[in-house]
Design an enzyme around this catalytic site. Structure first.
Site, PDB file in Angstrom:
ATOM      1  N   GLU A   1     -18.962  -1.415  -6.085  1.00  0.00           N
ATOM      2  CA  GLU A   1     -18.157  -2.244  -5.175  1.00  0.00           C
ATOM      3  C   GLU A   1     -17.217  -3.194  -5.902  1.00  0.00           C
ATOM      4  OE1 GLU A   1     -21.260  -2.491  -5.895  1.00  0.00           O
ATOM      5  OE2 GLU A   1     -22.083  -4.522  -5.814  1.00  0.00           O
TER       6      GLU A   1
ATOM      7  N   HIS B   1     -22.296  -1.357 -10.425  1.00  0.00           N
ATOM      8  CA  HIS B   1     -21.807  -1.881  -9.143  1.00  0.00           C
ATOM      9  C   HIS B   1     -20.502  -1.195  -8.733  1.00  0.00           C
ATOM     10  CE1 HIS B   1     -24.550  -5.289  -8.494  1.00  0.00           C
ATOM     11  NE2 HIS B   1     -24.685  -5.239  -9.809  1.00  0.00           N
TER      12      HIS B   1
ATOM     13  N   CYS C   1     -27.824  -1.090  -8.008  1.00  0.00           N
ATOM     14  CA  CYS C   1     -28.450  -2.054  -8.924  1.00  0.00           C
ATOM     15  C   CYS C   1     -29.915  -2.289  -8.539  1.00  0.00           C
ATOM     16  CB  CYS C   1     -27.627  -3.337  -8.962  1.00  0.00           C
ATOM     17  SG  CYS C   1     -28.080  -4.348 -10.368  1.00  0.00           S
TER      18      CYS C   1
END
Ligand code: XMP
Length: 507
Positions: free
Chosen positions: A169, A167, A79
């Site tokens: 994660e 993202h 990001c």
């Protein structure tokens, strides 16, 4: 040597999550402030740059000298991390026409690129950014796009440098863990050698070497972290460890007795101190939540100190501090929401050195280590419980009678969660005693008694939380049991607030 991935934190709310995902791949990693890259650490094998609440153009945006890491390690920007590298190396980042937020699908990606090895067509990813990369630096190539975001992922040609604007994660990026694995294992050459068994072996050996024949004191709280720390230390130094467990009178029903029993079964050398009278006396008439916390914190240290002073030859104070307690996170607002009370703080004159054997572990890893050490499952899976205990769940002043009511109601709720197989599905749960009375009817009698609120949340780290969607039949049973069995309560509510904007505890 234990290999490590460095995650540079630019202030994103999901930085810790990146760390957890990497650890789930059995790779050791460290989260550091964006400007604290460790120079000359031979164990570093790769670097991840996190997201950030800033835009690259903000005056106060966090910036680094990329030359410190570029060409030396494989780098993955996530990001803001991706936008920053692109911007710093000559690309263009602009506000997106509409904020790119939520689910998206990779409409195309470079099947040959090692970052996307094993990826499915249209893989779902999670976007959350106001800016977007509109032009890449000259030698960068696009390696994935969504229907709205052309430069969703890139690689610098001829370099070990990647960026993704989504993202990986977060849970909603369905193959996010695969992407991180591709980076950490295939690209960086991670050996995936971080496991509970290896942690126990190395830590016990290190503790033996560090502590030798010294005497160590540890404050137990009944919670997972301090218990695992105690068992680990016990394995390393045995009887040279003395644990102190203080009962401030605001623990759960029978908790002091039960936990003392557990500790004794684990072979720990524990001193249990019942100091409830002192705490009740000092809290009398106090209604302000912060004031309550301060009094409990102060009293706790006094009681702990008095006990610790009896162990005159102690050299170390051990604590169950875990990694999220230590990460120097970039608190952009600088505001304290609630002051958290921590065990310890022994006066300087005792001259104790600090020993924190769990300081590198996330909560789920602490639990894995506990299992590795053979601790009973109910101790390992125990919900988090605040240090000040039921004091922050009794709104208004605290009396032994109110604690009794709350303990009884709480016991029914928690036991109910266990009986219905729901305990492990929630992050934590408890009952709050409200400072109001309401009218009810029991038999032919009018009642005018207290109301309680049930609180159960799902979470991964207590930073954010949602109210648990418990079955209605279960709530009906618990409500009925509390009103019928707990003298003084005639109404039960369920708290349906998420965090933020609420918090988990009511005070
Ligand atoms: P909040 O209420 O801030 O809680 O959403 C987040 C987590 O922290 C726990 N908590 C505390 N733990 N001392 C503690 O040791 C405290 O003063 C304290 N206040 C909240 C809370 O139970 C939840 O797990």
């Amino acid at each position: 040597m234990q290999q490590k991935i460095i995650i540079l934190d630019f202030g994103s709310q999901t930085t810790q999550l990146i760390g957890r995902r990497v650890r789930e791949l059995d790779m050791f990693c460290e989260i550091l402030p964006y400007n604290k890259f460790p120079k000359d650490d031979p164990s570093v094998i790769g670097v991840i740059l996190s997201g950030s609440p800033f835009s690259v153009y903000d005056e106060s945006a966090f910036k680094i000298n990329l030359n410190e890491i570029r060409g030396k390690y494989p780098i993955l920007g996530i990001c803001y991390g991706a936008q920053y590298m692109s911007y710093a190396l000559g690309g263009k980042v602009e506000p997106a026409a509409s904020r790119e937020y939520g689910r998206a699908n990779l409409m195309s990606f470079d099947h040959e690129n090692p970052l996307f090895k094993g990826f499915d067509e249209h893989s779902q990813v999670w976007m959350s950014h106001g800016d977007t990369i509109t032009a890449l630096p000259e030698h960068f190539k696009v390696i994935a796009s969504t229907d709205k975001v052309v430069n969703a992922a890139y690689q610098a040609e001829g370099e070990q440098l990647w960026g993704v604007q989504f993202h990986p994660e977060v849970f909603h990026s369905v193959q996010g863990t695969l992407l991180l694995k591709n980076f950490v294992v295939d690209i960086c050459g991670g050996k995936q050698d971080w496991s509970a068994a290896s942690f126990v072996d190395t830590t016990v050996a290190e503790l033996k070497a560090q502590l030798g024949n010294d005497r160590v004191i540890l404050g137990l709280s009944g919670g997972v972290d301090s218990s695992v720390a105690a068992v680990l230390l016990n394995k390393a130094i045995g009887k040279n460890l003395t644990c102190i467990f203080v009962d401030h009178g605001m623990l759960r029903k029978n908790e002091f007795k039960n936990v003392m029993h557990d500790y004794e079964c684990l072979g720990l050398n524990v001193i249990g101190v019942d100091a409830s009278e002192k705490f009740f006396k000092d809290l009398e008439g106090v209604t302000d939540p912060e004031q309550k916390r301060k009094i409990i914190g102060r009293d706790f240290i006094e009681v702990f100190d008095a006990e610790a002073h009896k162990i005159t030859d102690a050299k170390w104070l051990a604590q169950g501090t875990i990694y999220p307690d230590r990460i120097e996170s970039l608190n952009i607002t600088g505001k304290t929401i609630k002051s958290h009370h921590n065990v310890g703080g022994l006066p300087e004159e005792m001259n104790l050195k600090l020993c924190e054997p769990l300081q590198w572990l996330f909560k789920d890893e602490v639990r894995r280590v506990g299992r590795q050490l053979g601790m009973p499952e109910h101790l390992i899976t125990r919900h988090p419980f605040p240090g000040p205990g039921l004091a922050v769940r009794i709104l208004g002043d605290i009396t032994p009678e109110k604690v009794r009511i709350l303990q009884d109601a709480d016991d029914i709720f928690i036991q109910g969660l266990r009986d219905w197989g729901l305990y492990d599905q929630v992050w934590q749960a408890g009952v709050i005693l409200l400072p109001i009375k309401s009218v009810g009817v029991m038999g032919d009698e009018r009642t005018y008694e207290r109301a309680v609120a049930l609180r159960a949340v799902t979470s991964t780290d207590a930073m954010t939380a949602d109210w648990a969607h418990l079955p209605y039949e279960f709530m009906a049973k618990v409500s009925n049991d509390i009103i019928n069995k707990v003298r003084g309560v005639n109404r039960v509510c369920y708290d349906i607030s998420s965090k933020p904007p609420s918090t988990i505890e009511w005070e």
